[in-house]
Design a protein around this motif. Structure first.
Motif, PDB file in Angstrom:
ATOM      1  N   PRO A  96      -5.649 -29.107  16.430  1.00  0.00           N
ATOM      2  CA  PRO A  96      -4.544 -28.747  17.335  1.00  0.00           C
ATOM      3  C   PRO A  96      -4.012 -27.355  17.018  1.00  0.00           C
ATOM      4  O   PRO A  96      -3.938 -26.951  15.860  1.00  0.00           O
ATOM      5  CB  PRO A  96      -3.493 -29.827  17.034  1.00  0.00           C
ATOM      6  CG  PRO A  96      -3.804 -30.310  15.662  1.00  0.00           C
ATOM      7  CD  PRO A  96      -5.287 -30.223  15.531  1.00  0.00           C
ATOM      8  N   ASN A 122      -1.040 -26.564  17.450  1.00  0.00           N
ATOM      9  CA  ASN A 122       0.372 -26.786  17.142  1.00  0.00           C
ATOM     10  C   ASN A 122       0.766 -25.995  15.891  1.00  0.00           C
ATOM     11  O   ASN A 122       0.166 -26.132  14.836  1.00  0.00           O
ATOM     12  CB  ASN A 122       0.599 -28.294  16.921  1.00  0.00           C
ATOM     13  CG  ASN A 122       2.064 -28.624  16.723  1.00  0.00           C
ATOM     14  OD1 ASN A 122       2.745 -28.003  15.926  1.00  0.00           O
ATOM     15  ND2 ASN A 122       2.538 -29.622  17.456  1.00  0.00           N
ATOM     16  N   GLU A 178       0.003 -19.484  17.996  1.00  0.00           N
ATOM     17  CA  GLU A 178      -0.663 -20.745  18.340  1.00  0.00           C
ATOM     18  C   GLU A 178      -2.074 -20.491  18.870  1.00  0.00           C
ATOM     19  O   GLU A 178      -2.524 -21.104  19.830  1.00  0.00           O
ATOM     20  CB  GLU A 178       0.171 -21.554  19.343  1.00  0.00           C
ATOM     21  CG  GLU A 178       1.498 -22.026  18.754  1.00  0.00           C
ATOM     22  CD  GLU A 178       2.220 -23.006  19.660  1.00  0.00           C
ATOM     23  OE1 GLU A 178       2.011 -22.953  20.889  1.00  0.00           O
ATOM     24  OE2 GLU A 178       2.983 -23.829  19.135  1.00  0.00           O
ATOM     25  N   PHE A 191      -0.036 -35.177  13.571  1.00  0.00           N
ATOM     26  CA  PHE A 191       0.213 -34.283  14.699  1.00  0.00           C
ATOM     27  C   PHE A 191      -0.684 -34.556  15.905  1.00  0.00           C
ATOM     28  O   PHE A 191      -0.375 -34.119  17.001  1.00  0.00           O
ATOM     29  CB  PHE A 191       0.039 -32.821  14.255  1.00  0.00           C
ATOM     30  CG  PHE A 191       1.117 -32.346  13.340  1.00  0.00           C
ATOM     31  CD1 PHE A 191       2.300 -31.835  13.853  1.00  0.00           C
ATOM     32  CD2 PHE A 191       0.963 -32.423  11.968  1.00  0.00           C
ATOM     33  CE1 PHE A 191       3.312 -31.397  13.009  1.00  0.00           C
ATOM     34  CE2 PHE A 191       1.962 -31.986  11.110  1.00  0.00           C
ATOM     35  CZ  PHE A 191       3.139 -31.475  11.627  1.00  0.00           C
ATOM     36  N   ASP A 192      -1.807 -35.219  15.700  1.00  0.00           N
ATOM     37  CA  ASP A 192      -2.712 -35.519  16.805  1.00  0.00           C
ATOM     38  C   ASP A 192      -3.551 -36.724  16.413  1.00  0.00           C
ATOM     39  O   ASP A 192      -4.600 -36.598  15.797  1.00  0.00           O
ATOM     40  CB  ASP A 192      -3.618 -34.314  17.111  1.00  0.00           C
ATOM     41  CG  ASP A 192      -4.441 -34.520  18.381  1.00  0.00           C
ATOM     42  OD1 ASP A 192      -4.636 -35.681  18.777  1.00  0.00           O
ATOM     43  OD2 ASP A 192      -4.883 -33.530  18.978  1.00  0.00           O
TER      44      ASP A 192
END
Length: 311
Positions: free
Chosen positions: A34, A36, A105, A167-168
């Motif tokens: 990710p 993120n 990002e 987070f994922d």
């Protein structure tokens, strides 16, 4: 060899930190992670803290830690110096990748691949510090660098599983950890089996050149009190005790974490995080035991002059 706790912590912590950086670089370059920024903050901060803590701990074993900087000048001939140089070089792609990931990002693929290369070279340099020493046959073994790589990458994959699940939850990084831990277990089993059945190259007879008349044995100790060589080079561990610690290392460091990582794939995020945390703790304990054994079971040829039969 005498197991130095600072070196044990150094090789364990920095190995896991570099392993995590390797997976961040490789999977990040392939756009499998990710973007993120909070994922990057947690993952890179933890990895760099582990690496830095390990490197700082490595100086505690030096007689004059304030002179550690001089080790960097011998990179042409010393694996320790090469490891020090590579550890500093690795900070550059890791820092650049983390900054771009956190601020914009975005993931720079070429930096990720460079980070992979630097982490692998650093771990290999650390392993070669020991694998290059001819007087210690159990370190000068083809599986020593392989073991360092597999343990570092397995520990790093476990930590990556924690961060990606947080987070994922859809990323299957636990499968990577499962596979790497099983490969690491296989490598250690092969290594232990090989050193247990090795034939000694050096004996008291070959070391002294007195083998022709008959069996050579120590008649009198060369010193009236313990000296530096005996403290650092002549550590002994019983076969029964070593066997028990090997089993603990294998179960706690590889098998239990692998099974817990696999189990986490079938649980919701909350229970999965708890299971992965237990896996990380178990792996950390097992790796510390394995690394302690790596030093404790080593035999230096100098011990032949202090009563050892073979080395």
């Amino acid at each position: 060899m005498h197991p130095a706790y600072s070196v044990i912590f150094f090789t364990s912590a920095s190995g896991g930190g570099y392993g995590l950086l390797f997976w961040l670089g490789l999977l990040g370059a392939g756009s499998y992670l990710p973007t993120n920024r909070w994922f990057a903050v947690f993952a890179f901060t933890f990895a760099l803290l582990m690496v830095s803590a390990g490197l700082v701990a490595s100086t505690f074993h030096l007689g004059r830690p304030e002179r550690a900087w001089r080790a960097f000048s011998q990179w042409r001939s010393s694996w320790l110096s090469r490891e020090g140089v590579m550890s500093l070089v690795t900070y550059m792609p890791a820092g650049l990748m983390a900054i771009v990931w956190i601020l914009y990002e975005r993931i720079l693929s070429w930096v990720g691949l460079l980070l992979c290369l630097c982490t692998l070279l650093t771990i290999l340099c650390t392993a070669m510090i020991y694998a290059s020493l001819k007087p210690i046959r159990r370190w000068r073994h083809p599986l020593t660098p392989v073991g360092y790589l597999m343990i570092g990458l397995g520990s790093g994959a476990l930590w990556l599983s924690c961060f990606t699940r947080l987070f994922d939850g859809g990323l299957p990084c636990a499968w990577i950890a499962f596979g790497m831990l099983l490969v690491g277990a296989a490598v250690k089993l092969l290594y232990w089996q090989d050193i247990d059945h090795e034939r000694p190259v050096s004996t008291a007879a070959t070391a002294t050149g007195l083998g022709d008349p008959g069996k050579v044995r120590l008649f009198a100790a060369p010193h009236t009190s313990e000296n530096y060589l005996q403290r650092e080079m002549a550590f002994q561990i019983g076969r029964k005790h070593a066997g028990k610690l090997r089993r603990w290392s294998l179960v706690a460091g590889f098998l239990v974490p692998a099974l817990l990582a696999l189990l986490s794939r079938f649980l919701p995020t909350g229970p999965a995080m708890l299971v992965l945390l237990l896996a990380v703790i178990s792996n950390g304990i097992g790796v510390l035991v394995e690394r302690w054994l790596f030093f404790a079971e080593a035999r230096h040829t100098v011990t032949l002059y202090y009563g050892a039969d073979a080395a």
